[in-house]
Design an enzyme around this catalytic site. Structure first.
Site, PDB file in Angstrom:
ATOM      1  N   HIS A 339       0.834  -1.200   0.000  1.00 31.30           N
ATOM      2  CA  HIS A 339       0.000   0.000   0.000  1.00 31.30           C
ATOM      3  C   HIS A 339       0.869   1.250   0.000  1.00 31.30           C
ATOM      4  O   HIS A 339       0.546   2.255   0.635  1.00 31.30           O
ATOM      5  CB  HIS A 339      -0.916   0.009   1.229  1.00 31.30           C
ATOM      6  CG  HIS A 339      -1.975  -1.038   1.204  1.00 31.30           C
ATOM      7  ND1 HIS A 339      -2.782  -1.305   2.296  1.00 31.30           N
ATOM      8  CD2 HIS A 339      -2.375  -1.889   0.221  1.00 31.30           C
ATOM      9  CE1 HIS A 339      -3.629  -2.281   1.986  1.00 31.30           C
ATOM     10  NE2 HIS A 339      -3.400  -2.644   0.738  1.00 31.30           N
ATOM     11  N   LEU A 340       1.981   1.218  -0.704  1.00 30.20           N
ATOM     12  CA  LEU A 340       2.928   2.327  -0.685  1.00 30.20           C
ATOM     13  C   LEU A 340       2.287   3.609  -1.213  1.00 30.20           C
ATOM     14  O   LEU A 340       1.498   3.584  -2.161  1.00 30.20           O
ATOM     15  CB  LEU A 340       4.147   1.974  -1.530  1.00 30.20           C
ATOM     16  CG  LEU A 340       5.430   2.737  -1.234  1.00 30.20           C
ATOM     17  CD1 LEU A 340       5.954   2.390   0.149  1.00 30.20           C
ATOM     18  CD2 LEU A 340       6.486   2.433  -2.289  1.00 30.20           C
TER      19      LEU A 340
END
Length: 400
Positions: A339-340
């Site tokens: 989920h960068l």
């Protein structure tokens, strides 16, 4: 989340300003009449509702209730917390991604050209103005030009394209042989992510098989020491989800996410060659508060697996095994939810780490924007899939 972004100097991204975009993008098939949901947007939203939940999902909900976490049917309701069905953009076994929702219906438009098997290499400039993108196709180098250039390559490759093009921390660029065009110290240096762990278990009860489009049906959203966390039982084994992973086909997991980590990840350029990928260092356990919260998260996930509701399904926890050293297990098993974000964050002029302004325009140059999760000032306290769609829907209003 959004009001916090506004308070950081991005008033165009307050909750009041983004809610209409959320409503435009979705077609909620369960709560179409709710004032905070949409009913005619391109992105369908559907939940597996009681009593249609998988037995494992039902046991998980019951276990959360036994531990004091209330049931919440609509996780997008105001101030929603607790355990309940996960909103998914899955309809009839198909996950409707942004391409299916926004591009496929318009493929025949005369002003839309879709090029496949093309790799962006760098942004091209005339002085300070972005004029095009150098690309590789079938071993050849080509140039696409345009009046405005928009990078939507994701939270890893959008900042990498900026760095390769000379937009980033000047000293780091010089170190690898890239001539700096604009010194932007915030490119890739204060990324955010959701650190993730998995509690493993096996069941002596034969559970129904689940098609991979419905891997996760329910989730618990809670807080630990003030930080939001999420826990969700997977209905397929990692052996099925990731062939070749070496996971046991019999072992299922509960995914556990710390959704507002204190520590920052880093994306850095290692070569002037566009084909050389950047380095990513998550620094996941370097902040003491994150480690403490993750320790508690392991305890919560283990308590759910060990609950009476789960035991009634014949569940036995396999990892972390009873008696194992918690710190050693944490060090060995920490991973990322992929989920960068925040690798080219937005912010006001006074924020020296801001890479784009609140209209997604890259600072120090003209006619270049980034429109993806790279621009988020902080990580959202839920999974970012819907927020990623929102960014495009909201940013569309900023163009001439």
């Amino acid at each position: 989340d959004y009001d916090e972004w506004a308070a950081l100097g991005n008033p165009l991204w307050s909750w009041e300003r983004v809610l209409p975009a959320f409503i435009r993008l979705e077609s909620d098939l369960d709560f179409p009449d709710a004032p905070y949901h949409g009913s005619g947007g391109p992105m369908p939203v559907k939940r597996a509702m009681p009593p249609d939940l998988h037995p494992l999902s039902q046991a998980f909900v019951s276990a959360c209730a036994q531990l004091g976490h209330p049931q919440m049917l609509d996780k997008n309701a105001p101030r929603a917390t607790g355990c309940g069905p996960l909103p998914r953009n899955v309809v009839e076994g198909v996950r409707v991604n942004a391409a299916l929702a926004y591009i496929t219906p318009h493929r025949q438009r005369a002003n839309l050209v879709i090029e496949s098997e093309v790799t962006a290499r760098r942004v091209l400039f005339d002085g300070s103005r972005a004029t095009g993108v150098e690309v590789a196709r079938a071993g050849n180098i080509e140039v696409f030009t345009g009046d405005e250039i928009v990078l939507s390559a994701g939270a890893v490759m959008s900042p990498h394209l900026l760095l390769i093009s000379g937009l980033g921390p000047a000293d780091d660029l010089r170190r690898v042989g890239v001539e700096p065009r604009v010194d932007l110290p915030g490119v890739g240096t204060r990324c955010r992510d959701h650190p993730q762990l998995f509690v493993g278990f096996e069941s002596s009860t034969t559970l129904p098989t689940n098609d991979l489009s419905g891997v996760v049906e329910v989730a618990l959203d809670a807080t630990i020491d003030g930080a939001p966390v999420a826990l969700m039982p997977y209905l397929a084994s990692m052996a099925d989800l990731v062939p070749g992973s070496g996971a046991s086909p019999a072992e299922l997991v509960i995914g556990m996410l710390l959704e507002r980590a204190e520590g920052a990840a880093e994306i850095s350029i290692v070569s002037p060659d566009p084909q050389t990928p950047p380095a990513i260092d998550y620094h996941s356990l370097e902040h003491g508060a994150d480690r403490r919260r993750l320790d508690e998260l392991i305890g919560l996930g283990s308590a759910i697996v060990d609950s009476q509701s789960m035991r009634e399904l014949g569940v036995r926890r396999t990892s972390p095994a009873p008696g194992v050293d918690a710190d050693e297990w944490l060090n060995a098993n920490i991973t990322t939810a992929i989920h960068l974000c925040s690798s080219a964050p937005m912010g006001p002029d006074a924020d020296v780490m801001a890479v784009v302004d609140q209209q997604c325009r890259v600072r120090g140059v003209e006619r270049l924007r980034v429109v993806d999760t790279s621009v988020l000032p902080t990580a959202p306290s839920r999974g970012p899939a819907c927020t990623a769609v929102l960014i495009g829907e909201r940013a569309a209003a900023f163009f001439d």
